[in-house]
Write a protein that holds these residues in place. Sequence first.
Motif, mmCIF file in Angstrom:
data_model
loop_
_atom_site.group_PDB
_atom_site.id
_atom_site.type_symbol
_atom_site.label_atom_id
_atom_site.label_comp_id
_atom_site.label_asym_id
_atom_site.label_seq_id
_atom_site.Cartn_x
_atom_site.Cartn_y
_atom_site.Cartn_z
ATOM 1 N N TYR A 181 0.842 -1.199 0.000
ATOM 2 C CA TYR A 181 0.000 0.000 0.000
ATOM 3 C C TYR A 181 0.877 1.249 0.000
ATOM 4 N N TYR A 182 1.874 1.281 0.855
ATOM 5 C CA TYR A 182 2.740 2.469 0.943
ATOM 6 C C TYR A 182 3.455 2.746 -0.380
ATOM 7 N N LEU A 183 4.090 1.723 -0.938
ATOM 8 C CA LEU A 183 4.873 1.930 -2.162
ATOM 9 C C LEU A 183 3.998 2.248 -3.367
ATOM 10 N N GLY A 184 2.716 1.883 -3.297
ATOM 11 C CA GLY A 184 1.842 2.091 -4.449
ATOM 12 C C GLY A 184 0.859 3.219 -4.300
ATOM 13 N N GLN A 185 0.951 4.032 -3.236
ATOM 14 C CA GLN A 185 -0.086 5.020 -2.964
ATOM 15 C C GLN A 185 0.091 6.328 -3.734
ATOM 16 N N ALA A 186 1.304 6.635 -4.155
ATOM 17 C CA ALA A 186 1.555 7.889 -4.876
ATOM 18 C C ALA A 186 1.329 7.686 -6.374
ATOM 19 N N HIS A 187 1.186 8.781 -7.111
ATOM 20 C CA HIS A 187 1.123 8.668 -8.567
ATOM 21 C C HIS A 187 2.439 8.084 -9.059
ATOM 22 N N TYR A 188 2.379 7.170 -10.004
ATOM 23 C CA TYR A 188 3.587 6.449 -10.403
ATOM 24 C C TYR A 188 4.678 7.366 -10.937
ATOM 25 N N ARG A 189 4.308 8.537 -11.487
ATOM 26 C CA ARG A 189 5.329 9.432 -12.047
ATOM 27 C C ARG A 189 5.912 10.392 -11.005
ATOM 28 N N SER A 190 5.340 10.405 -9.810
ATOM 29 C CA SER A 190 5.803 11.354 -8.799
ATOM 30 C C SER A 190 6.910 10.741 -7.943
ATOM 31 N N VAL A 191 7.618 11.613 -7.226
ATOM 32 C CA VAL A 191 8.596 11.149 -6.245
ATOM 33 C C VAL A 191 7.840 10.612 -5.037
#
Length: 472
Positions: free
Chosen positions: A295-305
């Motif tokens: 969940y943590y590693l996948g929660q941000a937009h894939y193109r963002s830091v």
Amino acid sequence: MTLRFYDSATAAVRDFTPLREGRVSLYYCGATVQGEPHIGHVRSALAFDQLTRWLQTTGYEVTVVRNVTDIDDKILVKAAENGEPWWALAYRFEQAFEDAYDALGILKPTYEPRATGHIPEMHALIARLIERGHAYPALDDSGDVYFDVRSWAKYGSLTHQNIDDMQAAPDADPRGKRDSRDFALWKGYKDGEPETARWESPWGAGRPGWHLECSAMVTKYLGTEFDIHGGGLDLRFPHHENEMAQSQAAGHGFASFWMHNGMVTYEGEKMSKSIGNTINPREMLELARPLVVRYYLGQAHYRSVLDYRPGSLTEAAAAVERIETFAKAALGLLFPGNDFGYIATRPDAFRSAMDDDLNIPAALAVLHETVRAGNTALAAGDADAVQDAFLAVMGMTEALGINPLDAQWRQGSGSAAELGALDVLVAAQLEARARARAEKNWAESDRIRDLLAEAGVEVADSATGSTWSLKR
């Protein structure tokens, strides 16, 4: 809504239409197995796992290729330092990557080729480039073969750079090159290198260059034209730039879309072993359950830091617990006895977010809004509204690979039947504990909790009930 993705080659979000109706071909760069996987590696694999899952959810048949670079200068150096065969080191770390992928529920690719298994394809590609005037044997009789960047007018188009502004390619002695930016397609064997790390070729014994490996492997499994080429942002230059140039110069259409995921930082700074601000997947999995780490590693937009901070996993765990607690409470209400089957749904707002360049943050907002609505329905005893929320939560979490009811998050191994039996047994203990708590029999409640703890079962209490997980 039409699927739309950001394409690095055009620097724009544009509509996605696969080359073959109903089928998508995806290649993303896997590991160079010179050491333990780091968070950047795993985040990249997870980003393309999310993409794969959404394409499948949308109705596409997806062919995924993820390579393994198992011969490389760095592998040879590390193996020499360790005093072990290079192939043994490469295989050991390949397994470490597989373990990390498996722990986080990353789907197996359709094909996972190793570079060392595709030397003939690499020879054929080099020969084609020489024939077309885009490659040449080294000028110093070293046995190297180079790609002539000046011969390809489009060189630099992926990263939108002028060739004269680029740095020299540091992959071989520049004395054998026409231009310092020319990169190695084949590296001639040098004295002192392992005999096992050399293959015969028309240009002399040696081994392939890194960029060549990927081009040869992807075209073998997906053809000379395919839909999506992916990888971490750090691979755009020189790796993907060189892949694109040599493949197109060979006459291949190559990738229709180039997609790159962002990097992972530590409190706003680039992770670096020298300053001690790194954390790897193994360390994360010691701090939190695999579902929480995913969940943590996948929660941000894939193109963002994605910025890691102490406390990041605690926040992710709280988010997962909210989803998990509702799902289990709704399951108990709607399907007593754990004998259930359902047809999941997905809200239009969730679909729109995922269709729009995999906008995971917006999709997760819909998920958590649905969980809140479901909890409100639970409190009101509105079974129909609970069912609607439950089916939507199941559909959304399945699409994202974070369904808390999935057996893979219960235990690292074991059959679905075994896990289901375990769930029934633990549920019975939790029901007995709930009765004890209702009767204010705290001693019995603590006894049951301690009994479960001794068996390796952790219990988390919340306003809507208790959930459990296995200790790692």
